[in-house]
Write an enzyme that holds these catalytic residues in place. Structure first.
Site, mmCIF file in Angstrom:
data_model
loop_
_atom_site.group_PDB
_atom_site.id
_atom_site.type_symbol
_atom_site.label_atom_id
_atom_site.label_comp_id
_atom_site.label_asym_id
_atom_site.label_seq_id
_atom_site.Cartn_x
_atom_site.Cartn_y
_atom_site.Cartn_z
ATOM 1 N N LYS A 269 0.814 -1.217 0.000
ATOM 2 C CA LYS A 269 0.000 0.000 0.000
ATOM 3 C C LYS A 269 0.846 1.264 0.000
ATOM 4 C CE LYS A 269 -2.456 -0.915 3.669
ATOM 5 N NZ LYS A 269 -1.869 -2.226 4.001
ATOM 6 N N ARG B 254 -9.694 1.906 8.893
ATOM 7 C CA ARG B 254 -9.288 0.520 9.128
ATOM 8 C C ARG B 254 -10.449 -0.360 9.579
ATOM 9 N NH1 ARG B 254 -3.858 -0.729 9.321
ATOM 10 N NH2 ARG B 254 -2.385 1.003 9.422
ATOM 11 N N ARG C 179 12.576 -9.120 5.539
ATOM 12 C CA ARG C 179 13.241 -7.821 5.677
ATOM 13 C C ARG C 179 14.305 -7.860 6.763
ATOM 14 N NH1 ARG C 179 8.212 -3.572 5.400
ATOM 15 N NH2 ARG C 179 7.927 -4.334 7.538
ATOM 16 N N ARG D 77 13.676 -6.880 12.663
ATOM 17 C CA ARG D 77 12.880 -6.143 13.635
ATOM 18 C C ARG D 77 11.789 -7.037 14.200
ATOM 19 N NH1 ARG D 77 11.056 -0.823 10.480
ATOM 20 N NH2 ARG D 77 9.187 -1.513 11.568
ATOM 21 N N ARG E 297 -0.808 -9.705 12.966
ATOM 22 C CA ARG E 297 -1.314 -8.516 12.269
ATOM 23 C C ARG E 297 -2.344 -8.909 11.207
ATOM 24 N NH1 ARG E 297 3.798 -5.588 10.007
ATOM 25 N NH2 ARG E 297 2.238 -4.096 9.241
#
Length: 218
Positions: A13, A88, A127, A160, A171
Site C-alpha cells: 500500500k 481501518r 526484511r 525487527r 497482524r
C-alpha cells in the site's frame, strides 16, 4: 479524486499510494506517516499510539480519527487525496463519511490490493534492517552481498520484532477481524474495486491506474 486504499499489511500500500498519488497529482495521506511523526516528536498521542504499534495491534479509533481529521483539513487536500491506512474498520469508515459530508464531498473509489497471507509473510519476514544506517534489505528480493552485513556501511543487519513471522500472522488476524469488513461496507456502496497486488511494482501500479480510470471526475 478522493481515494481510499485498503489491503493487508505487506500488500504494498505504501509504495502504490506514492505512485498513484503522484500520477493523479493528489496528496498521499498515510496514517503510518502521521503516527511515526507523532511518535518521533514524542507527542502524547504518539506515545499512546506507539504502545499499540509495537504490539502489532491497531491504534485506537479516537487517536487515529483525531490525526486524520486535522490532516484532511489542510489546504492541499481540498481538491482530492489518497488515504492509506484509514479507515481501518467500519466505524472509522462511517466517521470518514461524516467528515466528508461536512466538507460537502464524498469518496470516489476504494481500491483494494489483493494478496494472500503466505505472500505477505514472505515479503515482510524477509526484511533485514541495518543497525547503523537503517537501510532495509530483503533476503529474497534485495539481499546484501554478504549475508547479515549492510553493503552501504558495513553495519549489522537484524530482523525487527514487527518483521517476525508470529507478529505478522497476528497482524493478519487483526486485519481480517477488524479491517476486512470494510470490503463489504464499500462494496455495498458501489465504490470498491480490487486488483491483484502480486508481481512487479510497476505492473501493479499499471493495474491500479487502469482500475481507477472509470471513477475519475475528469
Amino acid at each position: 479524486m478522493r481515494i481510499v486504499l485498503v489491503g493487508p499489511p505487506g500488500a504494498g500500500k505504501g509504495t502504490q499510494a506514492q505512485f498513484i498519488a503522484s500520477h493523479l497529482s493528489i496528496p498521499k495521506i498515510s496514517t503510518g506517516d502521521i503516527f511515526r511523526a507523532n511518535v518521533s516528536q514524542g507527542t502524547p498521542l504518539g506515545q499512546e499510539a506507539k504502545k499499540y504499534m509495537d504490539a502489532g495491534d491497531l491504534v485506537p479509533d479516537e487517536i487515529t480519527i483525531a490525526m486524520v481529521k486535522d490532516r484532511l483539513a489542510q489546504d492541499d487536500a481540498v481538491d482530492g487525496f489518497l488515504l492509506d491506512g484509514f479507515p481501518r474498520n467500519v466505524r472509522q469508515a462511517e466517521v470518514l463519511d461524516e467528515m466528508l459530508l461536512e466538507m460537502d464531498t464524498k469518496l470516489d473509489v476504494v481500491l483494494e490490493l489483493v494478496v494472500d497471507d503466505d505472500e505477505v509473510v514472505r515479503r515482510l519476514s524477509g526484511r533485514r534492517t541495518c543497525r547503523k544506517c537503517n537501510h532495509v534489505w530483503h533476503v529474497d528480493f534485495d539481499p546484501p552481498t554478504k549475508p547479515g552485513v549492510c553493503d552501504h556501511c558495513g553495519g549489522e543487519l537484524f530482523q525487527r520484532d514487527d518483521d517476525r513471522e508470529e507478529t505478522i500472522r497476528h497482524r493478519l488476524e487483526v486485519y481480517q477481524e477488524q479491517t476486512a469488513p470494510l470490503i463489504g461496507f464499500y462494496a455495498e456502496r458501489g465504490v470498491l474495486v480490487g486488483i491483484d497486488a502480486a508481481g512487479p511494482v510497476d505492473e501493479v501500479t499499471e493495474r491500479a491506474i487502469t482500475a481507477l480510470r472509470p471513477f475519475s471526475r475528469s
